[in-house]
Design an enzyme around this catalytic site. Structure first.
Site, mmCIF file in Angstrom:
data_model
loop_
_atom_site.group_PDB
_atom_site.id
_atom_site.type_symbol
_atom_site.label_atom_id
_atom_site.label_comp_id
_atom_site.label_asym_id
_atom_site.label_seq_id
_atom_site.Cartn_x
_atom_site.Cartn_y
_atom_site.Cartn_z
ATOM 1 N N GLU A 254 0.882 -1.181 0.000
ATOM 2 C CA GLU A 254 0.000 0.000 0.000
ATOM 3 C C GLU A 254 0.907 1.215 0.000
ATOM 4 O OE1 GLU A 254 -3.040 0.018 -0.436
ATOM 5 O OE2 GLU A 254 -3.720 -1.983 0.090
ATOM 6 N N CYS A 288 -2.317 9.016 1.917
ATOM 7 C CA CYS A 288 -1.773 8.460 0.677
ATOM 8 C C CYS A 288 -2.673 8.683 -0.529
ATOM 9 C CB CYS A 288 -1.545 6.975 0.868
ATOM 10 S SG CYS A 288 -3.003 6.146 1.491
ATOM 11 N N GLU A 459 -6.446 -4.156 0.437
ATOM 12 C CA GLU A 459 -6.839 -4.272 1.834
ATOM 13 C C GLU A 459 -8.350 -4.078 1.894
ATOM 14 O OE1 GLU A 459 -3.833 -1.580 3.881
ATOM 15 O OE2 GLU A 459 -3.263 -3.573 4.577
HETATM 16 P P1 NDP Z 1 8.186 4.972 4.726
HETATM 17 O O1 NDP Z 1 8.194 4.281 3.427
HETATM 18 O O2 NDP Z 1 9.303 5.865 5.062
HETATM 19 O O3 NDP Z 1 8.085 3.906 5.895
HETATM 20 C C1 NDP Z 1 7.069 2.931 5.958
HETATM 21 C C2 NDP Z 1 7.460 1.860 6.963
HETATM 22 O O4 NDP Z 1 8.514 1.065 6.426
HETATM 23 C C3 NDP Z 1 7.997 2.417 8.274
HETATM 24 O O5 NDP Z 1 7.577 1.597 9.325
HETATM 25 C C4 NDP Z 1 9.487 2.349 8.061
HETATM 26 O O6 NDP Z 1 10.185 2.345 9.267
HETATM 27 C C5 NDP Z 1 9.605 1.029 7.329
HETATM 28 N N1 NDP Z 1 10.837 0.836 6.567
HETATM 29 C C6 NDP Z 1 11.688 1.782 6.086
HETATM 30 N N2 NDP Z 1 12.693 1.184 5.387
HETATM 31 C C7 NDP Z 1 12.470 -0.154 5.414
HETATM 32 C C8 NDP Z 1 13.122 -1.302 4.855
HETATM 33 N N3 NDP Z 1 14.220 -1.183 4.110
HETATM 34 N N4 NDP Z 1 12.599 -2.524 5.082
HETATM 35 C C9 NDP Z 1 11.466 -2.652 5.801
HETATM 36 N N5 NDP Z 1 10.802 -1.619 6.363
HETATM 37 C C10 NDP Z 1 11.280 -0.374 6.167
HETATM 38 O O7 NDP Z 1 6.791 5.734 4.775
HETATM 39 P P2 NDP Z 1 6.286 6.799 5.821
HETATM 40 O O8 NDP Z 1 6.206 6.213 7.175
HETATM 41 O O9 NDP Z 1 7.090 8.039 5.596
HETATM 42 O O10 NDP Z 1 4.783 7.026 5.320
HETATM 43 C C11 NDP Z 1 4.468 7.861 4.286
HETATM 44 C C12 NDP Z 1 4.265 7.095 2.992
HETATM 45 O O11 NDP Z 1 3.327 6.058 3.175
HETATM 46 C C13 NDP Z 1 3.715 7.961 1.888
HETATM 47 O O12 NDP Z 1 4.376 7.735 0.678
HETATM 48 C C14 NDP Z 1 2.279 7.497 1.778
HETATM 49 O O13 NDP Z 1 1.709 7.742 0.549
HETATM 50 C C15 NDP Z 1 2.364 6.069 2.133
HETATM 51 N N6 NDP Z 1 1.073 5.599 2.626
HETATM 52 C C16 NDP Z 1 0.324 4.757 1.838
HETATM 53 C C17 NDP Z 1 -0.913 4.338 2.235
HETATM 54 C C18 NDP Z 1 -1.717 3.387 1.404
HETATM 55 O O14 NDP Z 1 -2.582 2.735 1.942
HETATM 56 N N7 NDP Z 1 -1.486 3.249 0.137
HETATM 57 C C19 NDP Z 1 -1.500 4.799 3.497
HETATM 58 C C20 NDP Z 1 -0.617 5.628 4.266
HETATM 59 C C21 NDP Z 1 0.614 6.016 3.818
HETATM 60 P P3 NDP Z 1 10.618 3.743 9.947
HETATM 61 O O15 NDP Z 1 9.579 4.754 9.643
HETATM 62 O O16 NDP Z 1 10.673 3.379 11.358
HETATM 63 O O17 NDP Z 1 11.918 4.084 9.285
#
Ligand code: NDP
Length: 485
Positions: A254, A288, A459
């Protein structure tokens, strides 16, 4: 104006493994209240050994859980939904502290939507059946089996809702889950773990590990993990998808978007303006599926901008614990900095700032750019903040081509009183969800997910069941075995 008292946000311990709250052994993780920047909780990341401990606990507990009658699994989820509703106010307050979102929003959107998912999938549990395929004597039947241990990884904008949206279909299908929330918003999911235990979930079926991206990466490649469901950015999605491929793990992605909202000149202007506001500024724009490219048919553009500016004048920006606040802070200074840089780029590229702008401290006000061009950064890239770009268009064919000229495809909206055109547009727009005369409504009954770079899998709805299970075919012979030699 009523400003609510801030609750104590410090959890018992940072992780939840095998039915017990346990302290992390990794680096410290300070949790900041986005409004003040103050540290409201101090957690520790999971060590690599603790990630492995969580997946091992999940793997050990999963077979007995999968062996229960589905209706029994469903009952646990429905009970959890009831507990969430009983504790609605306490949970909304914690969500506000964790995310900075106004209490007006967290009361109605976050946990309530999570509870809906638990209730929906709890109810659906007993209805999942296989198929019988007759072969003229012999027959095949199919079984929808659990995958095993699923990893859930969440973003910071709807942390508790995301955890519930992933846990509910996973658990109801007999899987166990290890969930890692965003490091920015680690608190809500610990409450979900406790509530599920209280509702009767066996130990080990839902576990929480905390940490930055590296902990997520360790979870994705853990040999016991069969499926990864990520809500996050496209860049992270690409890394996680690639890492999951090594073990041929199932994935749900997502991811982000740059969704179009198309407003035709026959639309109700008031409704279209309201939808554009909701599509860009709810949760301070950190959604998002936001419709950040607002295409307005040229004849109504001046009236649209005028009414939009008027309505934005009255927005109440401020303390998220004030019940009157409608627009809260951005989740972190880093994210606020990214949004401000995007606004500066929009001005530098020649878009006209109609209202809003840089803001101060934790706050970026609702910001509208007009005279935006398709090639501009603010129109191409996801900003994940309260920044709307307004573009004008002449006719349907033109707007479809421009709306689809994006690598993303999460959502789209169309406003028109001509319903034939509404359906034509819904068919033509490349998006996982399209709204006609509405925006950003995501009921649990409807599938939600993206096409193109916005992701893979769905989802919510019965469709999610397929992403948390696999099909087994059982061939049953009713005659003898006719071997040729
Ligand atoms: P990120 O992509 O930065 O992080 C998402 C999650 O992945 C966090 O828990 C992060 O940990 C974790 N993560 C980061 N790097 C890795 C890796 N290499 N392997 C596994 N896990 C990893 O997103 P944001 O938290 O900044 O959220 C914003 C983004 O999410 C936007 O692009 C938004 O559009 C998208 N989004 C999409 C939705 C949907 O349903 N389509 C809904 C909500 C948001 P940590 O943050 O602790 O580094």
């Amino acid at each position: 104006m009523t400003v609510l008292a801030a609750p104590d946000a410090q959890p018992k311990a940072s992780l939840y493994i095998n039915g017990v709250a346990v302290e992390g052994q990794g680096a410290e993780l300070a949790v900041h209240y986005p409004y003040t920047g103050e540290v409201i909780a101090s957690l520790r990341e999971a060590s690599t050994a603790q990630v492995a401990e969580a997946t091992a606990a999940a793997a050990a507990a999963q077979p007995a859980w999968a062996a229960l009658r589905p209706i029994e699994r469903g009952r646990v989820l429905i009970r959890a939904a009831q507990i969430i509703r009983e504790r609605a106010e306490e949970l909304a307050l914690l969500e506000t502290m964790d995310t900075g979102k106004p209490i007006q929003e967290t009361r109605v959107a976050d946990w309530p939507s999570g509870a809906d998912a638990l209730e929906y999938f709890g109810g659906l549990a007993a209805t999942v059946t296989g198929q019988m395929i007759p072969l003229g004597g012999d027959f095949v039947y199919t079984i929808r089996e659990a995958l095993g241990v699923c990893a859930g990884i969440g973003a910071w904008n709807y942390p508790s809702q995301i955890a519930c949206w992933k846990a509910a279909p996973a658990l109801v299908m007999g899987n166990a889950m290890v969930f890692k929330p965003s490091e920015e918003t680690p608190l809500g999911v610990l409450k979900l773990a406790e509530i599920l235990t209280e509702a009767g979930l066996p130990a080990g079926i839902f576990n929480v590990v905390q940490g930055r991206g590296a902990v997520g990466a360790a979870l994705v490649t853990d040999p016991l993990v069969a499926k990864v469901s990520l809500t996050g950015s496209v860049a992270t999605g690409q890394k996680v998808y690639a890492a999951a491929a090594e073990g041929m793990r199932h994935v749900t992605m997502e991811l982000g978007g740059k969704s179009p909202l198309v407003i035709f000149d026959d639309a109700s202007l008031e409704d279209a303006v309201g939808a554009a506001i909701l599509a860009n500024f709810y949760s301070s724009g950190q959604i998002c599926s936001n419709g950040t490219r607002v295409f307005v048919q040229e004849g109504i553009l001046p009236a649209f901008l005028e009414r939009l500016s008027q309505r934005l004048e009255s927005v109440k920006i401020g303390d998220p614990l004030d019940e009157d606040t409608q627009h809260g802070p951005i989740v972190s200074p880093v994210q606020a900095g990214k949004i401000r840089a995007a606004i500066a780029k929009g001005e530098a590229e020649g878009a006209r700032l109609v209202c809003g702008g840089q803001g101060e401290g934790a706050f970026v006000p609702p910001t509208v750019f007009a005279d935006a061009g398709d090639e501009m950064f603010i129109v191409r890239e996801e900003i994940f903040g309260p920044v709307m770009s307004v573009l004008s268009f002449a006719d349907e064919a033109e707007v479809v081509a421009r709306a689809n000229a994006s690598p993303y495809g999460l959502a789209a909206g169309v406003f028109t009183r001509d319903l034939a055109r509404g359906h034509r547009m819904a068919a033509a727009l490349q998006a996982g969800t399209t709204w006609i005369n509405a925006y950003n409504l995501t009921p649990v009954e409807a599938p939600f997910g993206g096409v193109k770079l916005s992701g893979f899998g769905r989802e919510n709805s019965a469709a999610a069941i397929e992403h948390y299970s696999q099909l087994k075919s059982v061939y049953v012979a009713t005659g003898g075995v006719d071997a040729p030699y």
